[in-house]
Design a protein around this motif. Structure first.
Motif, PDB file in Angstrom:
ATOM      1  N   THR A   1      -6.526  -1.647   9.603  1.00  0.00           N
ATOM      2  CA  THR A   1      -7.238  -2.678   8.383  1.00  0.00           C
ATOM      3  C   THR A   1      -6.333  -2.520   7.419  1.00  0.00           C
ATOM      4  OG1 THR A   1      -8.976  -1.479   8.178  1.00  0.00           O
ATOM      5  CG2 THR A   1      -8.208  -3.556  10.335  1.00  0.00           C
ATOM      6  N   SER A   2      -6.522  -2.590   5.968  1.00  0.00           N
ATOM      7  CA  SER A   2      -6.193  -2.033   5.140  1.00  0.00           C
ATOM      8  C   SER A   2      -7.189  -1.255   4.792  1.00  0.00           C
ATOM      9  CB  SER A   2      -5.987  -3.285   4.168  1.00  0.00           C
ATOM     10  OG  SER A   2      -7.185  -4.210   3.821  1.00  0.00           O
ATOM     11  N   ASN A   3      -8.768  -1.222   4.594  1.00  0.00           N
ATOM     12  CA  ASN A   3      -9.677  -0.497   4.665  1.00  0.00           C
ATOM     13  C   ASN A   3      -8.999   1.181   5.264  1.00  0.00           C
ATOM     14  OD1 ASN A   3     -11.262  -1.665   2.579  1.00  0.00           O
ATOM     15  ND2 ASN A   3     -12.006  -2.661   4.060  1.00  0.00           N
ATOM     16  N   GLU A   4      -9.038   0.618   6.388  1.00  0.00           N
ATOM     17  CA  GLU A   4      -7.904   1.853   7.369  1.00  0.00           C
ATOM     18  C   GLU A   4      -7.427   2.637   6.749  1.00  0.00           C
ATOM     19  OE1 GLU A   4     -10.868   0.532  11.376  1.00  0.00           O
ATOM     20  OE2 GLU A   4      -8.267   1.205  11.482  1.00  0.00           O
ATOM     21  N   LEU A   5      -6.475   1.806   6.143  1.00  0.00           N
ATOM     22  CA  LEU A   5      -5.574   2.928   6.200  1.00  0.00           C
ATOM     23  C   LEU A   5      -5.826   3.162   4.183  1.00  0.00           C
ATOM     24  CD1 LEU A   5      -2.296   3.472   6.271  1.00  0.00           C
ATOM     25  CD2 LEU A   5      -1.510   1.612   5.282  1.00  0.00           C
ATOM     26  N   LYS A   6      -6.390   2.422   3.798  1.00  0.00           N
ATOM     27  CA  LYS A   6      -7.110   3.215   2.656  1.00  0.00           C
ATOM     28  C   LYS A   6      -8.009   4.305   2.653  1.00  0.00           C
ATOM     29  CE  LYS A   6      -6.543   3.285  -2.301  1.00  0.00           C
ATOM     30  NZ  LYS A   6      -7.398   4.013  -2.848  1.00  0.00           N
ATOM     31  N   THR A   7      -8.529   4.758   3.529  1.00  0.00           N
ATOM     32  CA  THR A   7      -8.925   5.869   3.643  1.00  0.00           C
ATOM     33  C   THR A   7      -8.335   7.326   4.071  1.00  0.00           C
ATOM     34  OG1 THR A   7     -10.646   4.416   4.291  1.00  0.00           O
ATOM     35  CG2 THR A   7     -10.792   6.540   5.391  1.00  0.00           C
ATOM     36  N   VAL A   8      -7.248   6.447   4.884  1.00  0.00           N
ATOM     37  CA  VAL A   8      -6.494   7.263   5.689  1.00  0.00           C
ATOM     38  C   VAL A   8      -5.409   8.455   4.463  1.00  0.00           C
ATOM     39  CG1 VAL A   8      -4.157   8.037   6.817  1.00  0.00           C
ATOM     40  CG2 VAL A   8      -6.043   6.405   7.788  1.00  0.00           C
ATOM     41  N   MET A   9      -4.580   6.872   3.363  1.00  0.00           N
ATOM     42  CA  MET A   9      -4.181   7.491   2.984  1.00  0.00           C
ATOM     43  C   MET A   9      -4.938   8.812   1.578  1.00  0.00           C
ATOM     44  SD  MET A   9      -1.789   3.789   1.404  1.00  0.00           S
ATOM     45  CE  MET A   9      -0.120   3.834   2.541  1.00  0.00           C
ATOM     46  N   ASP A  10      -6.578   8.187   1.232  1.00  0.00           N
ATOM     47  CA  ASP A  10      -7.268   9.149   0.643  1.00  0.00           C
ATOM     48  C   ASP A  10      -7.121  10.647   1.476  1.00  0.00           C
ATOM     49  OD1 ASP A  10      -6.940   6.735  -1.701  1.00  0.00           O
ATOM     50  OD2 ASP A  10      -9.137   6.134  -0.688  1.00  0.00           O
TER      51      ASP A  10
ATOM     52  N   MET B   1       0.662  -0.891   0.157  1.00  0.00           N
ATOM     53  CA  MET B   1       0.048   0.194   0.217  1.00  0.00           C
ATOM     54  C   MET B   1       1.115   1.347  -0.113  1.00  0.00           C
ATOM     55  SD  MET B   1      -3.475  -1.118   2.622  1.00  0.00           S
ATOM     56  CE  MET B   1      -4.298   0.828   1.700  1.00  0.00           C
ATOM     57  N   ILE B   2       1.802   0.822   1.001  1.00  0.00           N
ATOM     58  CA  ILE B   2       3.373   3.100   0.361  1.00  0.00           C
ATOM     59  C   ILE B   2       3.796   2.504  -0.838  1.00  0.00           C
ATOM     60  CG2 ILE B   2       5.096   3.114   1.987  1.00  0.00           C
ATOM     61  CD1 ILE B   2       3.121   2.850   3.921  1.00  0.00           C
ATOM     62  N   ASN B   3       3.702   1.711  -1.383  1.00  0.00           N
ATOM     63  CA  ASN B   3       3.561   1.751  -2.587  1.00  0.00           C
ATOM     64  C   ASN B   3       3.350   2.341  -3.577  1.00  0.00           C
ATOM     65  OD1 ASN B   3       6.870  -0.993  -4.639  1.00  0.00           O
ATOM     66  ND2 ASN B   3       6.354   1.218  -5.413  1.00  0.00           N
ATOM     67  N   HIS B   4       2.016   1.929  -3.470  1.00  0.00           N
ATOM     68  CA  HIS B   4       0.991   2.745  -4.267  1.00  0.00           C
ATOM     69  C   HIS B   4       0.689   3.820  -3.947  1.00  0.00           C
ATOM     70  CE1 HIS B   4      -2.613   2.170  -6.434  1.00  0.00           C
ATOM     71  NE2 HIS B   4      -3.300   2.811  -5.297  1.00  0.00           N
ATOM     72  N   PHE B   5       1.254   4.249  -2.759  1.00  0.00           N
ATOM     73  CA  PHE B   5       1.163   5.838  -2.513  1.00  0.00           C
ATOM     74  C   PHE B   5       1.700   6.759  -2.544  1.00  0.00           C
ATOM     75  CE2 PHE B   5       1.941   8.917   1.017  1.00  0.00           C
ATOM     76  CZ  PHE B   5       0.625   9.283   1.186  1.00  0.00           C
ATOM     77  N   LEU B   6       3.053   6.266  -2.697  1.00  0.00           N
ATOM     78  CA  LEU B   6       4.515   6.797  -3.307  1.00  0.00           C
ATOM     79  C   LEU B   6       3.985   7.933  -4.753  1.00  0.00           C
ATOM     80  CD1 LEU B   6       7.536   4.706  -2.811  1.00  0.00           C
ATOM     81  CD2 LEU B   6       6.958   6.863  -1.875  1.00  0.00           C
ATOM     82  N   GLN B   7       4.273   8.393  -4.911  1.00  0.00           N
ATOM     83  CA  GLN B   7       4.163   9.799  -6.342  1.00  0.00           C
ATOM     84  C   GLN B   7       5.601  10.087  -6.476  1.00  0.00           C
ATOM     85  OE1 GLN B   7       2.082  13.248  -4.448  1.00  0.00           O
ATOM     86  NE2 GLN B   7       0.241  12.335  -3.933  1.00  0.00           N
ATOM     87  N   GLN B   8       5.604  10.385  -7.937  1.00  0.00           N
ATOM     88  CA  GLN B   8       6.559  10.248  -9.182  1.00  0.00           C
ATOM     89  C   GLN B   8       7.973  11.508  -8.163  1.00  0.00           C
ATOM     90  OE1 GLN B   8       6.865   9.507 -12.507  1.00  0.00           O
ATOM     91  NE2 GLN B   8       5.218   8.744 -12.342  1.00  0.00           N
ATOM     92  N   ASP B   9       7.928  11.933  -7.781  1.00  0.00           N
ATOM     93  CA  ASP B   9       8.602  13.284  -6.880  1.00  0.00           C
ATOM     94  C   ASP B   9       9.000  12.921  -5.491  1.00  0.00           C
ATOM     95  OD1 ASP B   9      10.019  13.700  -9.273  1.00  0.00           O
ATOM     96  OD2 ASP B   9       8.376  15.784  -9.193  1.00  0.00           O
ATOM     97  N   ASP B  10       8.657  12.332  -4.661  1.00  0.00           N
ATOM     98  CA  ASP B  10       8.808  12.015  -3.119  1.00  0.00           C
ATOM     99  C   ASP B  10      10.163  11.196  -2.763  1.00  0.00           C
ATOM    100  OD1 ASP B  10       5.782  12.345  -2.681  1.00  0.00           O
ATOM    101  OD2 ASP B  10       5.129  10.615  -2.782  1.00  0.00           O
TER     102      ASP B  10
ATOM    103  N   HIS C   1       0.945  15.312   7.572  1.00  0.00           N
ATOM    104  CA  HIS C   1       0.124  14.533   7.830  1.00  0.00           C
ATOM    105  C   HIS C   1       0.666  13.284   9.306  1.00  0.00           C
ATOM    106  CE1 HIS C   1      -3.840  14.945   6.528  1.00  0.00           C
ATOM    107  NE2 HIS C   1      -2.573  15.482   5.472  1.00  0.00           N
ATOM    108  N   PHE C   2       0.158  13.181  10.630  1.00  0.00           N
ATOM    109  CA  PHE C   2       0.963  11.758  11.537  1.00  0.00           C
ATOM    110  C   PHE C   2      -0.002  10.012  11.846  1.00  0.00           C
ATOM    111  CE2 PHE C   2       1.954   9.749  15.589  1.00  0.00           C
ATOM    112  CZ  PHE C   2       2.884   9.666  15.663  1.00  0.00           C
ATOM    113  N   ILE C   3       0.352   9.234  11.084  1.00  0.00           N
ATOM    114  CA  ILE C   3      -0.482   8.057  10.661  1.00  0.00           C
ATOM    115  C   ILE C   3      -0.211   7.284  11.659  1.00  0.00           C
ATOM    116  CG2 ILE C   3      -1.384   6.369   9.133  1.00  0.00           C
ATOM    117  CD1 ILE C   3      -0.075   9.626   7.500  1.00  0.00           C
ATOM    118  N   GLU C   4      -0.737   6.468  12.737  1.00  0.00           N
ATOM    119  CA  GLU C   4       0.161   5.749  13.736  1.00  0.00           C
ATOM    120  C   GLU C   4      -0.530   4.355  12.736  1.00  0.00           C
ATOM    121  OE1 GLU C   4      -0.977   3.693  18.131  1.00  0.00           O
ATOM    122  OE2 GLU C   4      -1.858   5.952  17.160  1.00  0.00           O
TER     123      GLU C   4
END
Length: 546
Positions: A500-509, A362-371, A519-522
């Motif tokens: 959960t992955s559903n919760e993490l996906k909502t946070v990432m969005d 999920m982190i890999n999917h979250f990464l953007q081009q110039d991060d 943003h600080f995500i536990e």
């Protein structure tokens, strides 16, 4: 022209692009700090302690090319030693400046505070000798020559230097020339390039192993040009992630010894011409030295370390070697399997407990081009070094020195170095607790990084190596998402929790939709859940320690 020594020191640092200086005030550097604060080209970034300042200067230097920090004599400079040692090990140029007692006090051998009470003032300077590539005691007489020389040395060798600056010397006015970037001498290394050419002529299956010195010396363009000319495939070490463009068709993947992907492992181990370019075959990078080739057959091209067959030289510049390699007349025709970029995209969304494997996808999917991606030593680094990067990403870890807690203050440095780029930090709870104070400095400067904190209740990497259930691998549970408010960031920092992955996906969005906030995500995961690579490397470490 006339300048105070302290002013000239700042002038000379700033011509290399340094516009922020990190550190902690102390009575032996306060007058010098006045000159920093009033300087038109630099900004003072005060840190919560000197160790964090050294980490922040290191992170800043990895982006900018040079970093600087100021500490006070004794208690301050020794607090920064760990960070400076890490910069030396991983080849990061940092100018460590110690504000010291006056020359009158030192010459009189007075028993002043922050000293050892023995009238000796060079003990601490000598402690820096093994962890810096140059040290200087500044005087009014030598400052005009030694300041540009010592800073140029940090740039040449991409390692830290130490400057002892008595406060009365800092305030002394001297005659100086305008501060300029010092020219870098080049070497004729064609004789070494010819040796490589001869080896390649006989090779049936050559391969390049790229490492951290490519990142340190910022030779990415030269390396990619060389690969595109010669068609030699490239593997990276985890110590050196980001050295080569992973979107290039000649990239084959990470080589980490026996735990590497089979295609990469087999290709590298069976190569008849391995060119080690800016890399070090460390235990963590090779899963306990589990490569199958003989190192005496490898061509080593590192800064100050060139080896091919019976030829060995220590006075060889990696910059010059990289440029000289571009003159080689060679084209590889061996077949190889290019890196598969699709394997990290198949994450799963559900309401079950989040796993490390799914988290990193999920982190890999979250990464953007110039991060800019920072990965803390432990589960974060060993899960992140297998991530698929874009050409514009920069990856920062500290796998050789491996000082836990490094990346949080380093994040302050990397984000200050370029406030426009998105910075993403992956860190574990144990590491975070070492340097958590620097979160307040980021809030003070209104920075907007994204911090993913893995809460798995302790030192998982140590649990995997030894003492799975022992008390020394436990830590106090913190209310992590309450900390930004404690540090004064209630209105600036958005906090989130996910298990959960559903919760993490909502946070990432949500994070993507609100780029104007920190943003600080536990992220909560199982205590013994770990990336597969970390599990295997931990076994190698455990065996190594017996």
């Amino acid at each position: 022209m006339k300048r105070r020594v302290g002013q000239y020191l700042i002038d000379q640092i700033s011509v290399y692009g340094v516009d922020q200086i990190f550190g902690v005030p102390g009575d032996f550097n306060l007058a010098f700090l006045d000159d920093i604060v009033s300087h038109e080209q630099v900004e003072w970034i005060g840190n919560t302690n000197e160790l964090n300042a050294s980490y922040a200067a290191d992170g800043y230097a990895r982006i900018k090319g040079l970093g600087a920090l100021v500490t006070t004599f004794g208690v301050g400079e020794l607090s920064a030693v760990n960070g400076i040692a890490g910069s030396y090990a991983e080849r990061v140029p940092v100018v460590a400046i110690t504000g010291a007692p006056t020359t009158v006090v030192e010459q009189a051998k007075r028993y002043v505070h922050h000293s050892l009470g023995e009238g000796v003032f060079d003990d601490y300077q000598r402690m820096f000798e093994p962890i810096t590539c140059g040290q200087i005691y500044l005087t009014a007489d030598n400052a005009a020559i030694e300041i540009p020389r010592i800073i140029a040395k940090a740039i040449r060798f991409q390692r830290p230097v130490h400057i002892h600056l008595p406060i009365d010397v800092a305030m002394t006015e001297i005659e100086v020339k305008e501060a300029t970037v010092q020219p870098m001498l080049s070497q004729d290394v064609s004789v070494f390039t010819d040796l490589i050419q001869e080896r390649l002529k006989e090779a049936q299956q050559p391969v390049l192993i790229a490492g951290h010195e490519i990142n340190s010396f910022k030779l990415h363009e030269e390396l990619e040009q060389f690969v595109n000319q010669t068609h030699i495939p490239v593997a990276q070490l985890s110590l050196g992630k980001g050295a080569f463009n992973e979107e290039n068709p000649h990239y084959i993947g990470i080589f980490d010894g026996k735990i590497a992907h089979k295609d990469v492992r087999d290709y590298v181990n069976s190569s008849d011409c391995i060119i080690n370019l800016g890399a070090k075959l460390t235990d963590s990078a090779t899963a306990g030295f589990s490569y199958e080739f003989k190192t005496e057959d490898v061509i080593f091209i590192n800064d100050e370390d060139f080896r091919v067959d019976s030829t060995y030289h220590t006075d060889v510049s990696l910059r010059d070697m990289m440029r000289s390699l571009l003159t080689l007349n060679y084209e590889n025709t061996a077949n190889f399997t290019p890196f598969n970029r699709e394997h990290m995209t198949d994450f799963i969304l559900n309401d079950e407990a989040l796993t490390q494997e799914n988290y990193f996808k999920m982190i890999n999917h979250f990464l953007q081009q110039d991060d800019v991606l920072l990965a803390e030593q432990g589960t974060s680094f060993f899960g992140a070094y297998d991530l698929v990067l874009y050409a514009g990403n920069q990856f920062i870890g500290q796998p050789l020195w491996g000082s836990i807690g490094y990346t949080l203050p380093a994040l302050l440095g990397t984000q200050m170095a370029d406030k426009k780029r998105r910075n993403v930090l992956l860190i574990g709870d144990g590491s975070f607790q070492l340097t958590a104070q620097e979160l307040s400095t980021m809030i003070r400067h209104q920075l907007k990084p994204i911090i993913f904190l893995i809460n798995n209740d302790g030192y998982t990497v140590e649990r995997l190596i030894h003492g799975e259930k022992e008390i020394y691998n436990d830590i106090q549970m913190w209310d992590y998402t309450a900390l930004p408010a404690v540090f004064g960031g209630k209105d600036h920092v958005q906090t989130h929790k996910a298990s959960t992955s559903n919760e993490l996906k909502t946070v990432m969005d949500t994070v993507d939709q609100q780029p104007d906030k920190m943003h600080f995500i536990e992220v909560t995961m199982g205590m013994l859940d770990a990336p597969e690579k970390l599990v295997n490397i931990s076994k190698a470490f455990a065996a190594q320690n017996k």
